[in-house]
Motif scaffolding. Structure first.
Motif, PDB file in Angstrom:
ATOM      1  N   VAL A   1       0.847  -1.196   0.000  1.00 36.33           N
ATOM      2  CA  VAL A   1       0.000   0.000   0.000  1.00 36.33           C
ATOM      3  C   VAL A   1       0.883   1.246   0.000  1.00 36.33           C
ATOM      4  N   ALA A   2       1.900   1.250   0.873  1.00 39.72           N
ATOM      5  CA  ALA A   2       2.824   2.391   0.922  1.00 39.72           C
ATOM      6  C   ALA A   2       3.603   2.533  -0.375  1.00 39.72           C
ATOM      7  N   ASP A   3       3.970   1.396  -0.976  1.00 36.23           N
ATOM      8  CA  ASP A   3       4.742   1.423  -2.225  1.00 36.23           C
ATOM      9  C   ASP A   3       3.946   2.028  -3.378  1.00 36.23           C
ATOM     10  N   THR A   4       2.644   1.776  -3.431  1.00 38.29           N
ATOM     11  CA  THR A   4       1.845   2.149  -4.602  1.00 38.29           C
ATOM     12  C   THR A   4       1.042   3.426  -4.405  1.00 38.29           C
ATOM     13  N   ALA A   5       1.081   4.014  -3.195  1.00 37.21           N
ATOM     14  CA  ALA A   5       0.345   5.255  -2.935  1.00 37.21           C
ATOM     15  C   ALA A   5       1.310   6.434  -2.898  1.00 37.21           C
ATOM     16  N   PRO A   6       0.918   7.600  -3.433  1.00 38.70           N
ATOM     17  CA  PRO A   6       1.754   8.793  -3.320  1.00 38.70           C
ATOM     18  C   PRO A   6       1.968   9.155  -1.851  1.00 38.70           C
ATOM     19  N   ALA A   7       3.129   9.698  -1.553  1.00 35.45           N
ATOM     20  CA  ALA A   7       3.465  10.001  -0.155  1.00 35.45           C
ATOM     21  C   ALA A   7       2.426  10.892   0.502  1.00 35.45           C
ATOM     22  N   GLU A   8       1.895  11.872  -0.258  1.00 31.46           N
ATOM     23  CA  GLU A   8       0.947  12.809   0.341  1.00 31.46           C
ATOM     24  C   GLU A   8      -0.438  12.218   0.540  1.00 31.46           C
ATOM     25  N   LEU A   9      -0.674  11.013  -0.001  1.00 27.70           N
ATOM     26  CA  LEU A   9      -1.982  10.367   0.136  1.00 27.70           C
ATOM     27  C   LEU A   9      -1.905   9.043   0.889  1.00 27.70           C
ATOM     28  N   ARG A  10      -0.803   8.780   1.582  1.00 28.20           N
ATOM     29  CA  ARG A  10      -0.672   7.477   2.236  1.00 28.20           C
ATOM     30  C   ARG A  10      -1.669   7.296   3.378  1.00 28.20           C
ATOM     31  N   GLY A  11      -1.980   8.387   4.091  1.00 26.82           N
ATOM     32  CA  GLY A  11      -2.987   8.273   5.149  1.00 26.82           C
ATOM     33  C   GLY A  11      -4.333   7.868   4.583  1.00 26.82           C
ATOM     34  N   THR A  12      -4.754   8.521   3.500  1.00 26.74           N
ATOM     35  CA  THR A  12      -6.001   8.164   2.828  1.00 26.74           C
ATOM     36  C   THR A  12      -5.947   6.738   2.304  1.00 26.74           C
ATOM     37  N   ALA A  13      -4.793   6.361   1.749  1.00 28.11           N
ATOM     38  CA  ALA A  13      -4.649   5.013   1.193  1.00 28.11           C
ATOM     39  C   ALA A  13      -4.837   3.946   2.267  1.00 28.11           C
ATOM     40  N   PHE A  14      -4.208   4.135   3.418  1.00 34.72           N
ATOM     41  CA  PHE A  14      -4.364   3.148   4.490  1.00 34.72           C
ATOM     42  C   PHE A  14      -5.787   3.145   5.033  1.00 34.72           C
ATOM     43  N   GLY A  15      -6.446   4.311   5.035  1.00 37.61           N
ATOM     44  CA  GLY A  15      -7.843   4.351   5.450  1.00 37.61           C
ATOM     45  C   GLY A  15      -8.720   3.526   4.535  1.00 37.61           C
ATOM     46  N   VAL A  16      -8.550   3.700   3.233  1.00 33.45           N
ATOM     47  CA  VAL A  16      -9.317   2.929   2.250  1.00 33.45           C
ATOM     48  C   VAL A  16      -8.998   1.440   2.372  1.00 33.45           C
ATOM     49  N   PHE A  17      -7.714   1.121   2.531  1.00 34.94           N
ATOM     50  CA  PHE A  17      -7.277  -0.277   2.656  1.00 34.94           C
ATOM     51  C   PHE A  17      -7.926  -0.938   3.874  1.00 34.94           C
ATOM     52  N   ASN A  18      -7.910  -0.250   5.030  1.00 32.51           N
ATOM     53  CA  ASN A  18      -8.515  -0.804   6.245  1.00 32.51           C
ATOM     54  C   ASN A  18     -10.026  -0.957   6.102  1.00 32.51           C
ATOM     55  N   LEU A  19     -10.664   0.022   5.457  1.00 30.11           N
ATOM     56  CA  LEU A  19     -12.109  -0.049   5.262  1.00 30.11           C
ATOM     57  C   LEU A  19     -12.477  -1.255   4.400  1.00 30.11           C
ATOM     58  N   ALA A  20     -11.775  -1.421   3.275  1.00 31.41           N
ATOM     59  CA  ALA A  20     -12.054  -2.545   2.381  1.00 31.41           C
ATOM     60  C   ALA A  20     -11.779  -3.880   3.071  1.00 31.41           C
ATOM     61  N   SER A  21     -10.679  -3.952   3.833  1.00 34.38           N
ATOM     62  CA  SER A  21     -10.336  -5.194   4.545  1.00 34.38           C
ATOM     63  C   SER A  21     -11.363  -5.505   5.619  1.00 34.38           C
ATOM     64  N   GLY A  22     -11.855  -4.475   6.302  1.00 32.44           N
ATOM     65  CA  GLY A  22     -12.849  -4.683   7.357  1.00 32.44           C
ATOM     66  C   GLY A  22     -14.151  -5.232   6.809  1.00 32.44           C
ATOM     67  N   ILE A  23     -14.611  -4.666   5.698  1.00 35.29           N
ATOM     68  CA  ILE A  23     -15.846  -5.152   5.088  1.00 35.29           C
ATOM     69  C   ILE A  23     -15.663  -6.591   4.601  1.00 35.29           C
ATOM     70  N   ALA A  24     -14.498  -6.862   4.005  1.00 38.40           N
ATOM     71  CA  ALA A  24     -14.225  -8.221   3.521  1.00 38.40           C
ATOM     72  C   ALA A  24     -14.187  -9.220   4.670  1.00 38.40           C
ATOM     73  N   MET A  25     -13.612  -8.828   5.811  1.00 42.28           N
ATOM     74  CA  MET A  25     -13.551  -9.733   6.965  1.00 42.28           C
ATOM     75  C   MET A  25     -14.946 -10.055   7.488  1.00 42.28           C
ATOM     76  N   LEU A  26     -15.838  -9.059   7.509  1.00 41.88           N
ATOM     77  CA  LEU A  26     -17.212  -9.291   7.944  1.00 41.88           C
ATOM     78  C   LEU A  26     -17.900 -10.297   7.027  1.00 41.88           C
ATOM     79  N   ILE A  27     -17.800 -10.074   5.720  1.00 43.09           N
ATOM     80  CA  ILE A  27     -18.431 -10.983   4.755  1.00 43.09           C
ATOM     81  C   ILE A  27     -17.835 -12.383   4.869  1.00 43.09           C
TER      82      ILE A  27
END
Length: 386
Positions: A307-333
């Motif tokens: 995630v850090a490798d593929t996200a721009p440095a200025e958007l890494r916080g947003t990237a990890f937020g999206v990553f955690n959100l998607a992972s959380g929904i997937a874990m529930l399902i």
């Protein structure tokens, strides 16, 4: 460490307690575990940004620890599934609230030259708690002759000790006013994230769908037939292997690139699922658990690194937020579907479905690496992202 000891003492026994004492279905266990872990992941999206905005990391961390601590007595007092659901949900909200502010607090307090060592120590203590908790549960179940309530009450003690350490043992540094003048948290910049990032998220989601809650490892152990007191040993073994493999996996990925290590890690989950699907003995079950823990150690840190490798440095916080959100929904399902499969078709179907989804994730990962091979020959290097 102390909160992890408390939580894992309860979580190592909770799936079997729900099924054998409260007569819950396996679908219910999957729903509870999926909702709990999804709640923690999704809450983390907001808590770190909120701590930046408020400038009060210790306050949020203490609230998170406090919420988890005060819910612990509900477990021994609960007489219905609904009370357990409420306690598990609030406990994971506490975990989500404290996670990012606590890590930010470690970064604030650690000397710049010792920041890596500080986070290494935090991860070590976290992992120690993750296997000391089930180990304590195992010993106490043997001593108390399978008295769940007694073990749950004892688990309350380290939780409140952790809260006391946070409230009375940690002093937050004052930060300059200029650092507090930050825009409100927002996620509208998510659409600026690169295609390689979204591909990583897609692979991670499929892999999370395949890797349902560890509660099903505990249920599988009970299903194979060991004494209930021995069931927590599954989590002890899994976490020890996880702890021992995570750091070497990171070192190997730095030296040789992320791709090979991640491919081995995903492949390992296929073996784990197949072994756990067809095992009929405790030794073979433990081999499957070892492979499961090895998979966790080889993949979890690397997915975050990608995630850090593929996200721009200025958007890494947003990237990890999206990553955690998607992972959380997937874990529930994943946990709900795993529980339903178990109830309808049995444990073999649950783990075979996991193996099939993991194979799909592996195919997706290989396609991703082939697509970006030109620009990502060494994804882990400084210039290895798109």
């Amino acid at each position: 460490m102390f909160m992890d000891i408390s939580s894992e003492m309860i979580h190592a026994l909770l799936p079997v307690y729900l099924v054998t004492v409260l007569r819950a279905s396996t679908l219910t266990v999957g729903l509870i575990e999926g909702l709990a872990e999804a709640t923690a992941m999704i809450t983390k999206v907001f808590s770190g940004a909120l701590s930046d905005w408020l400038g009060r990391r210790k306050l949020l961390a203490a609230i998170g620890y406090g919420l988890s601590a005060v819910t612990k007595p509900i477990f021994p007092l609960a007489t219905t599934i609904e009370w357990v659901v409420a306690a598990r949900f609030l406990d994971r909200v506490g975990k989500g609230v404290r996670g990012a502010p606590r890590d930010a607090l470690v970064a604030d307090l650690a000397p710049a030259g010792l920041r890596g060592a500080s986070f290494g120590l935090r991860q070590s203590l976290d992992t120690i708690g993750a296997f000391l908790g089930p180990l304590a549960a195992l010993g106490l179940m043997l001593l108390t002759r399978d008295n769940y309530a007694m073990v749950f009450w004892i688990a309350v003690v380290p939780a409140f000790f952790a809260l006391a350490l946070m409230v009375f043992g940690v002093a937050e540094q004052e930060r300059a006013a200029a650092t507090l003048e930050k825009p409100k948290p927002r996620f509208s910049d998510a659409w600026r994230l690169s295609r390689p990032f979204w591909a990583v998220v897609g692979v991670a989601v499929v892999l999370t769908l395949a890797r349902f809650s560890e509660a099903f490892l505990v249920l599988r152990a009970q299903n194979v037939g060991p004494a209930i007191a021995i069931v927590p040993a599954v989590m002890v073994v899994m976490n020890i292997v996880y702890a021992l493999s995570a750091y070497p996996a990171g070192v190997l990925s730095d030296r040789f690139g992320r791709q090979g290590v991640l491919i081995v890690g995903v492949s390992t989950l296929v073996f784990a699922d197949l072994i756990l699907a067809f095992t009929t003995s405790v030794p073979v079950l433990l081999v499957g658990v070892v492979f499961w823990g090895l998979h966790m150690g080889l993949t979890q840190g690397l997915l975050a690194t990608l995630v850090a490798d593929t996200a721009p440095a200025e958007l890494r916080g947003t990237a990890f937020g999206v990553f955690n959100l998607a992972s959380g929904i997937a874990m529930l399902i994943a946990s709900v579907v795993a529980g339903a499969l178990w109830d309808i078709y049995g444990p073999v179907a649950t783990f075979l479905a996991g193996a099939a989804l993991t194979a799909m994730a592996l195919i997706g990962l290989l396609a991703l690496l082939a697509r970006f091979a030109e620009g990502n020959k060494h994804v882990g290097s400084e210039h290895g992202h798109d």
